[in-house]
Scaffold this active site. Structure first.
Site, PDB file in Angstrom:
ATOM      1  N   HIS A 128      15.809 -11.447  20.205  1.00  0.00           N
ATOM      2  CA  HIS A 128      16.431 -12.178  19.097  1.00  0.00           C
ATOM      3  C   HIS A 128      17.424 -11.277  18.382  1.00  0.00           C
ATOM      4  CE1 HIS A 128      13.230 -15.546  18.459  1.00  0.00           C
ATOM      5  NE2 HIS A 128      13.525 -15.356  19.725  1.00  0.00           N
ATOM      6  N   TYR A 136      12.105 -17.905   8.191  1.00  0.00           N
ATOM      7  CA  TYR A 136      11.245 -17.650   7.020  1.00  0.00           C
ATOM      8  C   TYR A 136      11.682 -18.615   5.929  1.00  0.00           C
ATOM      9  CZ  TYR A 136       9.845 -13.230   9.208  1.00  0.00           C
ATOM     10  OH  TYR A 136       9.338 -12.283  10.064  1.00  0.00           O
ATOM     11  N   PRO A 150       1.578  -9.971   6.675  1.00  0.00           N
ATOM     12  CA  PRO A 150       2.349 -10.155   7.907  1.00  0.00           C
ATOM     13  C   PRO A 150       3.815 -10.576   7.730  1.00  0.00           C
ATOM     14  CG  PRO A 150       0.769 -11.938   7.612  1.00  0.00           C
ATOM     15  CD  PRO A 150       0.494 -10.957   6.541  1.00  0.00           C
ATOM     16  N   LYS A 183       5.224  -6.255  10.586  1.00  0.00           N
ATOM     17  CA  LYS A 183       5.146  -4.806  10.811  1.00  0.00           C
ATOM     18  C   LYS A 183       3.822  -4.303  11.387  1.00  0.00           C
ATOM     19  CE  LYS A 183       9.176  -3.604   9.532  1.00  0.00           C
ATOM     20  NZ  LYS A 183       9.913  -3.990  10.724  1.00  0.00           N
ATOM     21  N   TYR A 235      13.783  -4.611   8.960  1.00  0.00           N
ATOM     22  CA  TYR A 235      13.172  -5.604   9.851  1.00  0.00           C
ATOM     23  C   TYR A 235      13.179  -5.124  11.307  1.00  0.00           C
ATOM     24  CZ  TYR A 235      11.610 -10.177  11.412  1.00  0.00           C
ATOM     25  OH  TYR A 235      10.859 -11.193  11.955  1.00  0.00           O
TER      26      TYR A 235
HETATM   27  P1  FAD Z   1      -6.798  -4.265  16.071  1.00  0.00           P
HETATM   28  O1  FAD Z   1      -5.844  -5.075  16.853  1.00  0.00           O
HETATM   29  O2  FAD Z   1      -7.550  -4.906  14.963  1.00  0.00           O
HETATM   30  O3  FAD Z   1      -7.804  -3.614  17.103  1.00  0.00           O
HETATM   31  C1  FAD Z   1      -9.006  -3.005  16.704  1.00  0.00           C
HETATM   32  C2  FAD Z   1     -10.019  -3.140  17.826  1.00  0.00           C
HETATM   33  O4  FAD Z   1     -11.192  -2.447  17.467  1.00  0.00           O
HETATM   34  C3  FAD Z   1     -10.412  -4.577  18.084  1.00  0.00           C
HETATM   35  O5  FAD Z   1     -10.317  -4.863  19.461  1.00  0.00           O
HETATM   36  C4  FAD Z   1     -11.836  -4.667  17.582  1.00  0.00           C
HETATM   37  O6  FAD Z   1     -12.612  -5.610  18.301  1.00  0.00           O
HETATM   38  C5  FAD Z   1     -12.305  -3.246  17.800  1.00  0.00           C
HETATM   39  N1  FAD Z   1     -13.414  -2.839  16.945  1.00  0.00           N
HETATM   40  C6  FAD Z   1     -13.593  -3.116  15.636  1.00  0.00           C
HETATM   41  N2  FAD Z   1     -14.735  -2.572  15.195  1.00  0.00           N
HETATM   42  C7  FAD Z   1     -15.302  -1.941  16.244  1.00  0.00           C
HETATM   43  C8  FAD Z   1     -16.485  -1.213  16.413  1.00  0.00           C
HETATM   44  N3  FAD Z   1     -17.332  -1.029  15.405  1.00  0.00           N
HETATM   45  N4  FAD Z   1     -16.756  -0.695  17.632  1.00  0.00           N
HETATM   46  C9  FAD Z   1     -15.890  -0.874  18.660  1.00  0.00           C
HETATM   47  N5  FAD Z   1     -14.742  -1.576  18.553  1.00  0.00           N
HETATM   48  C10 FAD Z   1     -14.454  -2.104  17.362  1.00  0.00           C
HETATM   49  N6  FAD Z   1       0.721  -8.750  12.224  1.00  0.00           N
HETATM   50  C11 FAD Z   1       1.941  -9.273  12.247  1.00  0.00           C
HETATM   51  O7  FAD Z   1       2.890  -8.480  12.235  1.00  0.00           O
HETATM   52  N7  FAD Z   1       2.135 -10.635  12.303  1.00  0.00           N
HETATM   53  C12 FAD Z   1       1.075 -11.518  12.369  1.00  0.00           C
HETATM   54  O8  FAD Z   1       1.263 -12.717  12.437  1.00  0.00           O
HETATM   55  C13 FAD Z   1      -0.204 -10.998  12.315  1.00  0.00           C
HETATM   56  N8  FAD Z   1      -1.268 -11.828  12.358  1.00  0.00           N
HETATM   57  C14 FAD Z   1      -2.523 -11.287  12.269  1.00  0.00           C
HETATM   58  C15 FAD Z   1      -3.639 -12.132  12.280  1.00  0.00           C
HETATM   59  C16 FAD Z   1      -4.925 -11.614  12.156  1.00  0.00           C
HETATM   60  C17 FAD Z   1      -6.119 -12.553  12.150  1.00  0.00           C
HETATM   61  C18 FAD Z   1      -5.098 -10.214  12.027  1.00  0.00           C
HETATM   62  C19 FAD Z   1      -6.486  -9.619  11.876  1.00  0.00           C
HETATM   63  C20 FAD Z   1      -3.988  -9.376  12.064  1.00  0.00           C
HETATM   64  C21 FAD Z   1      -2.695  -9.895  12.179  1.00  0.00           C
HETATM   65  N9  FAD Z   1      -1.562  -9.076  12.203  1.00  0.00           N
HETATM   66  C22 FAD Z   1      -0.337  -9.591  12.241  1.00  0.00           C
HETATM   67  C23 FAD Z   1      -1.662  -7.638  12.204  1.00  0.00           C
HETATM   68  C24 FAD Z   1      -1.612  -7.038  13.612  1.00  0.00           C
HETATM   69  O9  FAD Z   1      -2.153  -7.933  14.525  1.00  0.00           O
HETATM   70  C25 FAD Z   1      -2.365  -5.732  13.539  1.00  0.00           C
HETATM   71  O10 FAD Z   1      -1.617  -4.853  12.709  1.00  0.00           O
HETATM   72  C26 FAD Z   1      -2.629  -5.070  14.900  1.00  0.00           C
HETATM   73  O11 FAD Z   1      -3.585  -5.804  15.583  1.00  0.00           O
HETATM   74  C27 FAD Z   1      -3.115  -3.631  14.705  1.00  0.00           C
HETATM   75  O12 FAD Z   1      -3.595  -3.116  15.902  1.00  0.00           O
HETATM   76  P2  FAD Z   1      -4.830  -2.139  15.924  1.00  0.00           P
HETATM   77  O13 FAD Z   1      -4.998  -1.756  17.342  1.00  0.00           O
HETATM   78  O14 FAD Z   1      -4.663  -1.095  14.901  1.00  0.00           O
HETATM   79  O15 FAD Z   1      -6.064  -3.003  15.407  1.00  0.00           O
HETATM   80  C1  DHB Z   2       5.367 -13.797  13.767  1.00  0.00           C
HETATM   81  C2  DHB Z   2       4.480 -13.247  12.890  1.00  0.00           C
HETATM   82  C3  DHB Z   2       4.954 -12.673  11.735  1.00  0.00           C
HETATM   83  O1  DHB Z   2       4.095 -12.115  10.867  1.00  0.00           O
HETATM   84  C4  DHB Z   2       6.297 -12.648  11.444  1.00  0.00           C
HETATM   85  O2  DHB Z   2       6.715 -12.090  10.296  1.00  0.00           O
HETATM   86  C5  DHB Z   2       7.186 -13.209  12.337  1.00  0.00           C
HETATM   87  C6  DHB Z   2       6.711 -13.778  13.508  1.00  0.00           C
HETATM   88  C7  DHB Z   2       4.846 -14.405  15.002  1.00  0.00           C
HETATM   89  O3  DHB Z   2       3.611 -14.497  15.141  1.00  0.00           O
HETATM   90  O4  DHB Z   2       5.633 -14.778  15.877  1.00  0.00           O
END
Ligand code: FAD
Ligand code: DHB
Length: 394
Positions: free
Chosen positions: A74, A203, A295, A299, A387
């Protein structure tokens, strides 16, 4: 089961899996311990926007074959104020940078496939993980898997277990300072088999609340609505969601929303959170385990990628040359980028959402900021620069 590895990683999200792969590329051995099943982590619908730097990191790590085929590049985003859409030309405003829309669970699938092809160890469905002795030189991870006790002895532990994980919670009280803010709203998100409302991410600041139109492909839309923080999904049958989306995404030109089968829906709370420092002894926190952004700035996943880039380089300098300076600098290096993203995510959230109980003064400030962003090149350029993501090392 007792094993030994160089880096024990808790969590198989984007942070833990990418760290494991980047370490493997440097000849460093790791084991990933994950509470959930492979199917669960591969199907968890979350973020979708990759910054240029995250795409470059995945490309340099040899992980971009499917991303190049299926990711949607994009060059701009749209900001909708009421019924009027304004386009921000990210590419032009940033001297050529773009974003790529590619679902987080696709990144996770690619990472798992690569780790398993490289004979990497990912222990799914490991329950009751606990971390020990990370203030000394011989940390350990214990867990239960298939009714058997497991223990991994390692040189370092990477806490990549997300916001609700055990690693940050295992640090002695007082050793980490937490900064946080909880917002008075949440997002109700759906994934739908429907044509996206536009080819770009939109947005929307609407009198009824924020809305976001994104996508996963030309046939699958990802849509979000601002809702109450304690919103009950049962109160949102599909028809009500579509009606609200039609209302908030309507423009002067008319309705822009195409309906289709709802494949997934969920409510995500909104908070800002930073834990400082991101290290305690031989435990290093990365990704959501150390910080959360609302979100709106897209980021979350990008910060996770940036953290493990820094951490893998620091661990590599330690194992190759016994250097500790990069490990010592890990937290401060990451926190510079994290605080910028925290500010940007707070800024986007504040500018685009309807705040309950906001007075007329606050509403007019918000409107002024929106007008500024869509009319001033300097303001648009600042938004665009953040962004698409600031360069690494900046
Ligand atoms: P995570 O992806 O949370 O991975 C952590 C892992 O550790 C998971 O697989 C979990 O199962 C595992 N874990 C947890 N506790 C334990 C334990 N005790 N023992 C073993 N394993 C464990 N960001 C955006 O930019 N846009 C979005 O739309 C957006 N939507 C989101 C929706 C939800 C519901 C959530 C929770 C987050 C969202 N985010 C979004 C944020 C983004 O997805 C996260 O920043 C990203 O997943 C971070 O990655 P991570 O690997 O640090 O953590
Ligand atoms: C999406 C999620 C976001 O948080 C955002 O700012 C833009 C796009 C997405 O899930 O595609």
């Amino acid at each position: 089961m007792r094993e030994r590895t160089q880096v024990g990683i808790v969590g198989a999200g984007p942070a833990g899996l990418l760290l494991s792969h980047l370490l493997h590329l440097q000849g460093i051995d790791s084991i990933v311990v994950e509470a959930r099943s492979r199917a669960y982590v591969e199907n968890r619908v979350r973020a979708g926007v990759l910054e240029q730097g995250s795409v470059d990191t995945l490309r340099d790590a040899g992980l971009d074959a499917r991303l190049r085929r299926e990711g949607l590049v994009h060059e701009g985003i749209q900001i909708q104020i009421g019924e009027h859409r304004h386009r921000l030309d990210l590419k032009e405003l940033t001297g050529g940078k773009v974003i790529t829309v590619y679902g987080q669970q696709e990144v996770v699938k690619d990472l798992i496939a690569q780790r398993l092809a490289d004979k990497g160890a990912i222990l799914f469905e490991a329950e009751d993980a606990a971390i020990h002795d990370f203030q000394g030189e011989r940390p350990r991870i214990t867990f239960t898997r298939a009714q058997e006790e497991g223990e991994i002895a390692c040189d370092f532990i990477a806490g990549c277990d997300g916001f609700h994980g055990v690693c940050r919670a295992s640090v002695p009280p007082g050793a980490i300072t937490v900064y946080d803010r909880v917002y008075p709203f949440a997002w109700l998100g759906i994934l739908a088999k429907a044509e996206p409302s536009s080819e770009e991410v939109i947005y929307v600041n609407h009198p009824r609340g924020f809305a976001l139109s994104s996508m996963r492909s030309h046939e699958v839309a990802r849509l979000y609505l601002q809702c109450r923080p304690d919103e009950k999904l049962e109160l949102w049958p599909d028809a009500r969601i579509w009606e609200e989306l039609h209302t908030r995404l309507r423009t002067e030109a008319g309705d822009t929303v195409h309906e289709g089968a709802v494949l997934e829906k969920g409510v995500t709370g909104m908070r800002s959170f930073v834990a400082e420092p991101m290290r305690h002894g031989r435990l290093f926190l990365a990704g959501d385990a150390a910080h959360i952004v609302p979100p709106t700035g897209a980021k979350g996943m990008n910060l996770a990628v940036a953290d493990v880039r820094v951490l893998s380089a620091a661990l590599s300098a330690f194992f190759r040359e016994k250097r500790t300076d990069l490990l010592d600098g890990y937290s401060a290096t990451c926190l510079k980028r994290i605080w910028r993203a925290e500010h940007f995510s707070w800024f986007m959230t504040s500018m685009l959402h309807k705040f309950p109980n906001e007075d007329g003064f606050g509403q007019r400030l918000q409107r002024s900021q929106l007008d500024y962003v869509v009319s001033s090149r300097a303001a648009a350029q600042s938004l665009a620069e953040n962004y698409v993501g600031l360069p690494f090392g900046a």
